[in-house]
Design an enzyme around this catalytic site. Sequence first.
Site, short mmCIF file in Angstrom:
data_model
loop_
_atom_site.label_atom_id
_atom_site.label_comp_id
_atom_site.label_asym_id
_atom_site.label_seq_id
_atom_site.Cartn_x
_atom_site.Cartn_y
_atom_site.Cartn_z
CE LYS A 8 5.28 4.86 1.82
NZ LYS A 8 6.33 4.02 1.19
NE ARG A 13 12.84 -0.50 -0.67
CZ ARG A 13 13.63 -0.98 0.30
NH1 ARG A 13 14.65 -1.75 -0.02
NH2 ARG A 13 13.41 -0.70 1.55
NE ARG A 36 5.72 -10.15 1.92
CZ ARG A 36 6.23 -9.75 0.77
NH1 ARG A 36 7.34 -9.09 0.73
NH2 ARG A 36 5.59 -9.99 -0.34
N PRO A 65 0.81 -1.21 0.00
CG PRO A 65 -0.15 -1.15 2.11
CD PRO A 65 0.66 -2.00 1.21
CD GLU A 66 4.08 2.59 -3.77
OE1 GLU A 66 4.23 3.69 -4.30
OE2 GLU A 66 4.59 1.54 -4.22
NE ARG A 76 18.76 17.27 0.33
CZ ARG A 76 17.81 16.57 0.94
NH1 ARG A 76 16.59 17.03 1.00
NH2 ARG A 76 18.11 15.42 1.50
#
Length: 265
Positions: free
Chosen positions: A37, A229, A90, A2-3, A123
């Site tokens: 989230k 990722r 999980r 879920p985002e 940045r």
Amino acid sequence: MPELPEVETMVRVLAAHLLARELPGHGRLASVWRHGKVAVLDFSGLARANSRLVARLGMTGTFRLGGDPGPYTRQTLPFGGLPLHFDDIRRFGRLQWQDALPPIGPDVFSLPRGEFAALLAGRDRRIKALLLDQMTVSGLGNIYCDECLHRAGIHPLTPASAIDGQRLHRVIRETLAEAIADGGSTISDFVDPLGRAGRFQERHRVYGRAGKPCPQCATPIVRVVAAQRGTHYCPACQPLWPPENGGSHRPNRRRTEPRLLPSSG
DNA sequence: ATCTATTCCTGGCTGC
DNA sequence: TGCAGCCAGGAATAGA
């Protein structure tokens, strides 16, 4: 996983079915909302500490309305007549009674674009790592990060300072709004609290599509690891900035509009 | 300032 | 058919 769009979808369903219902011992549900989230259920009626239920869904956390507890149910909230189960295969999710939200950055969807752009300015961080960092800006996870960067034509390893932040934010908002309208993305098992799957996965352009043709230019989608990722992008539509000397990739796109280089203006 | 590696966790996949 | 081994990754943490 879920985002922001999936959490928004869940929050809307919970609000539609649970607002004003009583949870014994905790009061009535006064509002359901989300920040990034994180989903939040606020209760009223009993002046007590920790009257706010804060849910971080992690990888596989979901809310399920009605029915019986299942094998992965970690907690059940016995709303009158309509139990709410928190399932999480999980166990990365967290459901806690507290007063404040965890310290996270501004919500990427409601953040004014000028402020978003300011977060990128100066940045050196790679844009993918920055967008995934919930302390900087909250709401994006791995899937929508990759999808937004493709739609924006930005290579995931681009330094944040080299990006037109206002333009990227416009793309992020468009993408998330579209995903919310589609009820989120169902990759393997996400369903909303009533068991309905999302549909935005049908519009994914890069996530999980390594080796398949880019829907925009047919170049095979590449998968690398960035910020620990799996990261998917089109090497033609998302050239690294600044371009490697001599790199001659150019998206197969018409150019009827002035070509805007992603530099700060 | 920014990066990488590690830990948590378990269903689903691969290969033998 | 069974099983070992690896994969996915959000977030916290430690270390470079």
